[in-house]
Design a protein around this motif. Structure first.
Motif, PDB file in Angstrom:
ATOM      1  N   GLU A   1      63.271 -54.746  -5.270  1.00 20.46           N
ATOM      2  CA  GLU A   1      63.169 -56.265  -5.319  1.00 20.46           C
ATOM      3  C   GLU A   1      61.701 -56.402  -5.590  1.00 20.46           C
ATOM      4  OE1 GLU A   1      63.434 -60.446  -4.784  1.00 20.46           O
ATOM      5  OE2 GLU A   1      64.798 -58.704  -5.320  1.00 20.46           O
ATOM      6  N   ILE A   2      60.490 -55.814  -5.151  1.00 20.88           N
ATOM      7  CA  ILE A   2      59.222 -55.930  -5.605  1.00 20.88           C
ATOM      8  C   ILE A   2      59.195 -56.042  -6.974  1.00 20.88           C
ATOM      9  CG2 ILE A   2      57.113 -54.962  -5.597  1.00 20.88           C
ATOM     10  CD1 ILE A   2      57.736 -54.248  -2.745  1.00 20.88           C
ATOM     11  N   ILE A   3      59.761 -54.850  -7.728  1.00 18.61           N
ATOM     12  CA  ILE A   3      59.688 -54.720  -9.114  1.00 18.61           C
ATOM     13  C   ILE A   3      60.527 -55.890 -10.119  1.00 18.61           C
ATOM     14  CG2 ILE A   3      60.740 -53.373 -11.032  1.00 18.61           C
ATOM     15  CD1 ILE A   3      60.545 -51.051  -9.132  1.00 18.61           C
ATOM     16  N   ARG A   4      61.420 -56.303  -9.476  1.00 17.93           N
ATOM     17  CA  ARG A   4      62.227 -57.565 -10.067  1.00 17.93           C
ATOM     18  C   ARG A   4      61.258 -58.773  -9.886  1.00 17.93           C
ATOM     19  NH1 ARG A   4      64.564 -61.862  -8.988  1.00 17.93           N
ATOM     20  NH2 ARG A   4      64.448 -62.031  -7.011  1.00 17.93           N
ATOM     21  N   GLN A   5      60.544 -59.031  -8.709  1.00 17.95           N
ATOM     22  CA  GLN A   5      59.416 -60.347  -8.700  1.00 17.95           C
ATOM     23  C   GLN A   5      58.464 -59.964  -9.657  1.00 17.95           C
ATOM     24  OE1 GLN A   5      58.743 -60.631  -4.324  1.00 17.95           O
ATOM     25  NE2 GLN A   5      60.960 -61.300  -3.903  1.00 17.95           N
ATOM     26  N   LEU A   6      57.900 -58.794  -9.831  1.00 16.80           N
ATOM     27  CA  LEU A   6      56.935 -58.470 -10.698  1.00 16.80           C
ATOM     28  C   LEU A   6      57.137 -58.747 -12.122  1.00 16.80           C
ATOM     29  CD1 LEU A   6      55.165 -55.222  -9.215  1.00 16.80           C
ATOM     30  CD2 LEU A   6      54.216 -57.633  -9.083  1.00 16.80           C
ATOM     31  N   GLN A   7      58.317 -58.251 -12.443  1.00 18.31           N
ATOM     32  CA  GLN A   7      58.940 -58.520 -13.722  1.00 18.31           C
ATOM     33  C   GLN A   7      58.937 -60.137 -14.138  1.00 18.31           C
ATOM     34  OE1 GLN A   7      62.570 -56.202 -13.617  1.00 18.31           O
ATOM     35  NE2 GLN A   7      61.530 -54.440 -14.626  1.00 18.31           N
ATOM     36  N   LEU A   8      59.469 -60.677 -13.346  1.00 16.49           N
ATOM     37  CA  LEU A   8      59.543 -62.235 -13.379  1.00 16.49           C
ATOM     38  C   LEU A   8      58.010 -62.787 -13.665  1.00 16.49           C
ATOM     39  CD1 LEU A   8      62.238 -63.110 -10.818  1.00 16.49           C
ATOM     40  CD2 LEU A   8      62.422 -63.096 -13.322  1.00 16.49           C
ATOM     41  N   ALA A   9      57.056 -62.205 -12.710  1.00 14.13           N
ATOM     42  CA  ALA A   9      55.776 -62.901 -12.917  1.00 14.13           C
ATOM     43  C   ALA A   9      55.047 -62.476 -14.060  1.00 14.13           C
ATOM     44  CB  ALA A   9      55.246 -62.267 -11.560  1.00 14.13           C
ATOM     45  N   ILE A  10      55.418 -61.217 -14.702  1.00 15.43           N
ATOM     46  CA  ILE A  10      54.824 -60.775 -15.818  1.00 15.43           C
ATOM     47  C   ILE A  10      55.408 -61.718 -17.021  1.00 15.43           C
ATOM     48  CG2 ILE A  10      54.888 -58.829 -17.590  1.00 15.43           C
ATOM     49  CD1 ILE A  10      54.564 -57.025 -15.149  1.00 15.43           C
ATOM     50  N   THR A  11      56.760 -61.845 -16.864  1.00 11.31           N
ATOM     51  CA  THR A  11      57.378 -62.752 -17.927  1.00 11.31           C
ATOM     52  C   THR A  11      56.831 -63.993 -17.949  1.00 11.31           C
ATOM     53  OG1 THR A  11      59.424 -61.416 -17.711  1.00 11.31           O
ATOM     54  CG2 THR A  11      59.686 -63.596 -18.827  1.00 11.31           C
TER      55      THR A  11
END
Length: 112
Positions: free
Chosen positions: A93-103
């Motif tokens: 979940e943390i990785i998913r949130q980070l990917q969204l933030a990076i995008t």
């Protein structure tokens, strides 16, 4: 890195998830589509070639009614496995949130 979801080659039942590098080809028995419906977990998800399909709650209960019951006091190994599973879920979940933030950041930088 991307998360992939493995399924059994014969039964198409969900087996486990893993992280692979973006440039690595997705195995034939895996997909990047998570086994969830409306943001929640699924009962015995099965891959139909395009999406995950789940059993209804009542079908799942009927299927598993004769399964052996877990002991009242889980062993140290079972507790460790459960803790690792929870940690993996949290990390995913943390990785998913980070990917969204990076995008989002990349899109904001592109617009300047």
């Amino acid at each position: 890195m991307k998360t992939i979801y493995f399924y059994d080659v014969n039964t198409k039942s969900f087996m486990y998830s893993d992280l692979i590098k973006d440039e690595v080809e997705i195995p034939v028995n895996a997909t990047t589509i998570p086994p969830e419906a409306d943001g929640r977990g699924m009962y015995d998800p099965t891959w139909d070639g395009e999406k995950w399909v789940e059993l209804s709650e009542s079908d799942w209960i009927a299927k598993h009614k004769n399964d052996p019951q877990e002991p009242a006091n889980p062993s140290d190994v079972q507790q460790a496995i459960t803790a690792l599973g929870l940690q993996t879920g949290n990390n995913t979940e943390i990785i998913r949130q980070l990917q969204l933030a990076i995008t989002a950041l990349a899109q904001n930088q592109g617009g300047k």
